[in-house]
Motif scaffolding. Structure first.
Motif, PDB file in Angstrom:
ATOM      1  N   GLY A 165      29.156  47.886  30.134  1.00 49.69           N
ATOM      2  CA  GLY A 165      28.760  46.868  31.124  1.00 49.69           C
ATOM      3  C   GLY A 165      29.711  45.997  31.632  1.00 49.69           C
ATOM      4  O   GLY A 165      30.908  46.669  31.735  1.00 49.69           O
ATOM      5  N   ALA A 166      29.495  45.062  32.249  1.00 46.22           N
ATOM      6  CA  ALA A 166      30.659  44.201  32.978  1.00 46.22           C
ATOM      7  C   ALA A 166      30.932  43.290  32.020  1.00 46.22           C
ATOM      8  O   ALA A 166      30.451  42.583  31.234  1.00 46.22           O
ATOM      9  N   LEU A 167      32.321  42.796  32.418  1.00 46.59           N
ATOM     10  CA  LEU A 167      33.078  41.962  31.595  1.00 46.59           C
ATOM     11  C   LEU A 167      32.924  40.541  32.110  1.00 46.59           C
ATOM     12  O   LEU A 167      32.985  40.132  33.284  1.00 46.59           O
ATOM     13  N   THR A 168      32.464  39.395  31.178  1.00 42.45           N
ATOM     14  CA  THR A 168      32.451  38.175  31.565  1.00 42.45           C
ATOM     15  C   THR A 168      33.264  37.308  30.672  1.00 42.45           C
ATOM     16  O   THR A 168      33.990  37.732  29.612  1.00 42.45           O
ATOM     17  N   GLU A 169      33.551  35.979  31.106  1.00 41.58           N
ATOM     18  CA  GLU A 169      34.655  34.983  30.435  1.00 41.58           C
ATOM     19  C   GLU A 169      34.234  35.020  28.909  1.00 41.58           C
ATOM     20  O   GLU A 169      33.080  34.687  28.564  1.00 41.58           O
ATOM     21  N   GLY A 170      35.181  35.436  28.182  1.00 36.59           N
ATOM     22  CA  GLY A 170      35.128  35.029  26.804  1.00 36.59           C
ATOM     23  C   GLY A 170      34.320  36.044  26.064  1.00 36.59           C
ATOM     24  O   GLY A 170      34.254  35.873  24.746  1.00 36.59           O
ATOM     25  N   ARG A 227      40.045  38.394  27.007  1.00 36.99           N
ATOM     26  CA  ARG A 227      41.478  37.787  26.786  1.00 36.99           C
ATOM     27  C   ARG A 227      42.536  38.772  26.955  1.00 36.99           C
ATOM     28  O   ARG A 227      43.704  38.597  27.316  1.00 36.99           O
ATOM     29  N   ASP A 228      42.018  40.038  26.968  1.00 36.79           N
ATOM     30  CA  ASP A 228      43.124  41.278  27.381  1.00 36.79           C
ATOM     31  C   ASP A 228      43.544  41.192  28.858  1.00 36.79           C
ATOM     32  O   ASP A 228      44.564  41.670  29.328  1.00 36.79           O
ATOM     33  N   LEU A 229      42.636  40.757  29.663  1.00 32.58           N
ATOM     34  CA  LEU A 229      43.015  40.554  30.982  1.00 32.58           C
ATOM     35  C   LEU A 229      43.855  39.358  31.547  1.00 32.58           C
ATOM     36  O   LEU A 229      44.314  39.281  32.660  1.00 32.58           O
ATOM     37  N   ALA A 268      49.494  28.010  30.642  1.00 31.17           N
ATOM     38  CA  ALA A 268      48.102  28.257  30.200  1.00 31.17           C
ATOM     39  C   ALA A 268      47.879  29.907  30.575  1.00 31.17           C
ATOM     40  O   ALA A 268      48.633  30.382  31.482  1.00 31.17           O
ATOM     41  N   TRP A 269      46.873  30.300  29.943  1.00 29.08           N
ATOM     42  CA  TRP A 269      46.629  31.928  30.047  1.00 29.08           C
ATOM     43  C   TRP A 269      45.316  31.618  31.185  1.00 29.08           C
ATOM     44  O   TRP A 269      44.502  30.996  30.708  1.00 29.08           O
ATOM     45  N   GLU A 270      45.505  32.476  31.878  1.00 26.91           N
ATOM     46  CA  GLU A 270      44.675  32.456  33.171  1.00 26.91           C
ATOM     47  C   GLU A 270      44.232  33.972  33.736  1.00 26.91           C
ATOM     48  O   GLU A 270      45.155  34.873  33.390  1.00 26.91           O
ATOM     49  N   LEU A 271      43.210  33.848  34.180  1.00 33.14           N
ATOM     50  CA  LEU A 271      42.809  35.155  34.879  1.00 33.14           C
ATOM     51  C   LEU A 271      43.592  35.154  36.210  1.00 33.14           C
ATOM     52  O   LEU A 271      43.090  34.808  37.295  1.00 33.14           O
ATOM     53  N   GLU A 272      44.718  35.575  36.367  1.00 33.80           N
ATOM     54  CA  GLU A 272      45.481  35.351  37.627  1.00 33.80           C
ATOM     55  C   GLU A 272      45.256  36.601  38.747  1.00 33.80           C
ATOM     56  O   GLU A 272      45.601  36.837  39.765  1.00 33.80           O
ATOM     57  N   HIS A 273      44.437  37.712  38.190  1.00 29.99           N
ATOM     58  CA  HIS A 273      44.099  38.993  38.870  1.00 29.99           C
ATOM     59  C   HIS A 273      42.796  39.134  38.588  1.00 29.99           C
ATOM     60  O   HIS A 273      42.170  38.911  37.582  1.00 29.99           O
TER      61      HIS A 273
END
Length: 821
Positions: free
Chosen positions: A716-721, A783-785, A794-799
């Motif tokens: 499926g598609a990946l969502t936050e967390g 979290r791998d992204l 902080a850890w962020e979704l930069e891409h």
């Protein structure tokens, strides 16, 4: 001065004096007892691939492959079994904590302790560390993950600061710890020797409380590496135990003063006290009614685990013309050649040195496997150094024995030897060519102070001139012929002289005889400091050039095995490698032997990659065995002859040269600092970003069968967390059972400068019968992204644009787009 402070915890049954004496060791290898709670002193053991006791009762233990070999298995359940065995053996030694695993990344291709850590990649290293931790602790023994953090070089490690930017720290050097904490949950952490960005972690509240506890969530016990605390900062840093004891920093007097001055409050010392008590109680399972396996040592089960781990570690790197596996029915004469053929090399030097009850060399393993069906002949060819050729067993006879067996070897504690008491161990050694490193050479001996006496007869079979030599590692030696000393590297030893104790010694003696004769031989060695080793060599009137002799032997045989590589003379604690090339004349030996017999397989034992440039093209087959432990010789033989299908995969990229590895331009550092100027470009990340082809890529390894990795699918598609699953069919398309490792990499689309194109995020190992297909199912977590934003801390979704790359090495991949919601 008597303190006026109240006890740390007024409700505690411990007095204030008892409480303040718990923050430093009782001695070098015991944490203090807590009599009021009926908790005895806790003895700890060293190493991560075996149990090393550096205090009485000493003794031997099962020696498993070192951590780089464990990582090459890519098999977490198997390494968890290794951990379970280590947990049982630690308790069998009356110890309750194993000071391992060491998880620091392989930043440098010359790193002296790479052999006792796992990989260049934090995901592989973190998951393998987690597996061994789970295993150790499942048996009621505490693991102690180390060394926090950035302990990536041995050169001047106590003084040179690792200068690392925040992103690189968290995405590489701390990530391996973060994975191990999350998936392995170790009960203890050890600090490192080196400063990081100018601060010693053991003395730094920022590092231990701020990063380790608050940011990474570790709530367990922290112990200093031995003599790693530098000063008063440790009182406030959140370290729970200073080692060795008695303490120099965390003393009752200093802690009382710190409480009175407000440098540390009672609540903080209470937290440390509770962590110590919780650790002790975890390691006293009977208190909680928990039941574990009985203690176990040198058992058939542990020997079997050691063998399976060694077999799965061995990595087939080259197999031109399907030379391997050898067919026993078509080989009548087999030559086994090389400086690592008759020796079971067990690891680099340093504290991670195990003394096994036995160890099987490649020569012995091959002979045991083929029995009388194949004539197995041996020639050393060359040594690992500049020594004369080793005196071979056919010219040596033990006391009351026959020529061909070697010499009677008596192993003494020094005081027993000096007082003419009986040896601790008596056995037969085929030849004198040992490099024990920091380990004890035999059970029941201390590893730091022992004497070995070899005695028997030496046959001089022809008239002419003979030349003999000895070479010691950090020890003294002597040779007697017919009761007369002919080589004396013994009598000038000054035990009060620091440099004399650390010295390596060498001596020679020449004799000319008119007719063949036998000599009563006695050879002595005494270890004087840290690394132990002894070599006894000769040059005879009938000697050929040793390489030429090996070439002639190879030409007369149906097939050849060359066993070469490194040993603890060249890598280990406090000893980064000095040169990339194989030591001695090994490259020339390999070239010439392969030219003489094209049915030659090379086997390497080493902890770090070596220089292939001068010989790889000549060698039709190449096996990487790492340091495979006590069963290594058996495992190598079983792989060579097809009893086992090799399934290891490289845990490191093997470079063409050191110069192309970017971190080497910053090594070893200057002015008290070593810059991690390559940033994230470590190992395969650099090669992928630079478009450079290594000799062998990360994750690479061949098999005697063939596999086909099918089209991957996402659940499926990946969502936050959240997490999703990538599934991929894997088929064994050959005619042998085998194992394949499916590797999943996250790829950034159009990565910015400084960002490598892809990074490993998961893997799975499948065992497949011929013609069988299985589906590998691997989790991909949100979290791998994430990447670390240093500006925001902080850890962020930069891409937001990613591919998943699936394959069986970092250079053999297929891509699918990763969808985000």
């Amino acid at each position: 001065m008597k303190s006026s402070i109240m006890p740390i915890n007024e409700a505690s049954p411990l007095s204030i004096d008892e409480q303040l004496n718990l923050f430093a060791g009782r001695d070098a290898w015991h944490y203090p007892a807590i009599p009021s709670l009926n908790l005895p002193a806790m003895q700890v053991a060293d190493c991560g691939h075996g149990v090393t006791l550096v205090a009485p009762p000493y003794g031997s233990a099962t020696c498993f492959p070192t951590s780089v070999g464990m990582a090459a298995t890519w098999n977490q359940p198997l390494i968890e079994e290794v951990g379970q065995a280590l947990g049982r053996e630690t308790r069998a030694k009356n110890c309750r904590m194993l000071l391992g695993p060491m998880v620091n990344l392989h930043r440098l291709p010359c790193g002296g302790r790479n052999y006792e850590t796992f990989s260049e990649d934090p995901v592989l290293a973190g998951k393998m560390a987690s597996a061994i931790i789970r295993g150790i602790q499942s048996e009621g023994t505490s693991a102690c993950i180390k060394s926090f953090a950035c302990n990536n070089q041995q050169f001047n490690q106590k003084n040179i600061s690792a200068e690392v930017d925040p992103r690189t720290l968290r995405e590489l050097y701390l990530k391996v710890f973060e994975i191990a904490y999350r998936e392995g949950q170790p009960w203890a952490t050890m600090t490192c020797y080196n400063p990081i960005n100018g601060e010693y972690p053991g003395d730094s509240q920022t590092w231990l409380q701020g990063v380790l506890r608050d940011e990474m969530g570790f709530d367990g016990f922290i112990v200093s590496d031995w003599n790693a605390l530098q000063g008063e900062g440790a009182i406030q840093s959140s370290v729970d135990m200073e080692m060795p004891g008695p303490g120099k920093v965390l003393t009752p007097e200093r802690l009382r003063d710190a409480l009175e001055l407000g440098l540390v409050d009672e609540a903080e010392l209470e937290r440390r006290l509770q962590r110590i008590i919780e650790l002790y109680e975890k390691c006293e399972p009977a208190r909680k009614g928990e039941r574990y396996s009985p203690p176990e040592l040198d058992s058939p089960r542990h020997r079997s685990i050691a063998l399976r781990a060694a077999e799965e570690a061995i990595t087939l790197l080259k197999n031109d013309g399907a030379l391997l596996p050898f067919d026993r029915t078509r080989i009548k004469r087999l030559a086994v050649i090389g400086p690592n053929a008759a020796n079971a090399r067990l690891g680099g030097g340093g504290s991670a040195s195990v003394s096994p009850f036995y160890a099987i060399s490649p020569l012995q393993g091959i002979r045991d496997l083929v029995g009388d069906s194949v004539d197995v002949l041996f020639a050393e060819g060359c040594s690992q150094g500049s020594n004369l050729p080793t005196v071979p067993p056919e010219f040596l006879s033990p006391v009351d024995g026959e020529f061909g067996q070697g010499l009677t070897a008596e192993y003494f504690q020094v005081d027993h030897f000096l007082s003419d008491e009986a040896p601790s161990v008596t056995q037969t050694n085929g030849q004198i060519d040992f490099s024990w490193g920091w380990a004890s050479p035999a059970t029941s001996l201390p590893r730091n102070d022992y004497v070995v006496r070899w005695s028997g007869k030496l046959r001089l079979p022809a008239a002419g001139q003979y030349r003999f030599s000895i070479a010691t590692q950090e020890g003294i030696g002597r040779v007697d012929f017919d009761g007369e000393t002919v080589i004396d590297c013994w009598s000038d030893f000054d035990p009060t002289n620091f440099e004399s104790a650390y010295a390596n010694r060498a001596g020679e003696f020449a004799i000319e005889i008119d007719a063949p004769r036998d000599v009563e031989l006695c050879v002595l060695y005494r270890k004087t400091k840290t690394r132990g080793g002894m070599h006894f060599g000769w040059e005879t009137p009938f000697s050929q050039d040793p390489i030429e002799a090996a070439v002639e032997l190879a030409a007369s045989c149906d097939a050849v095995v060359i066993a070469g590589g490194l040993s603890n003379q060249f890598e280990g604690g406090d000893c980064d490698r000095k040169a990339f090339a194989l030591p001695g004349c090994q490259a020339e030996l390999i070239r010439r032997v392969c030219a003489a017999n094209p049915r030659t397989a090379v086997v390497l034992k080493n902890g770090t990659p070596v220089d292939y440039r001068d010989w790889l093209d000549a060698a039709p087959a190449l096996l990487e065995a790492y340091y495979p432990g006590q069963e290594g010789g058996t495992a190598i033989a079983r792989v060579l002859f097809g009893e086992v299908n090799p399934s290891g995969k490289l845990p490191d990229t093997h470079p063409n040269n050191w110069e192309e590895v970017p971190c080497m331009q910053f090594y070893p550092g200057e002015n008290g600092k070593t810059e991690y100027g390559e940033g994230l470009m470590v190992g395969y990340r650099h090669y992928d970003a630079a478009g450079v082809e290594p000799v062998f890529p990360f994750g690479f390894g061949l098999s005697y069968t063939t596999f086909e990795i099918g089209v991957p699918k996402l659940s499926g598609a990946l969502t936050e967390g959240s997490e999703i699953e990538v599934s991929v069919p894997v088929a064994n398309t050959g005619n042998r059972a085998g194992q394949e490792v499916v590797q999943v990499y996250l790829e950034w689309v159009n990565p910015p400068a400084g960002r490598p194109p892809r990074a490993l995020i998961n893997f799975a190992k499948l065992a497949l019968k011929p013609g069988e297909t299985q589906t590998a199912r691997l989790a991909v977590h949100y979290r791998d992204l994430l990447t670390y934003n240093a500006d925001h801390a902080a850890w962020e979704l930069e891409h937001r644009e990613f591919n998943l790359c699936i394959g069986n090495s970092s250079r053999s991949l297929q891509r699918i787009k990763l969808r985000l919601n």
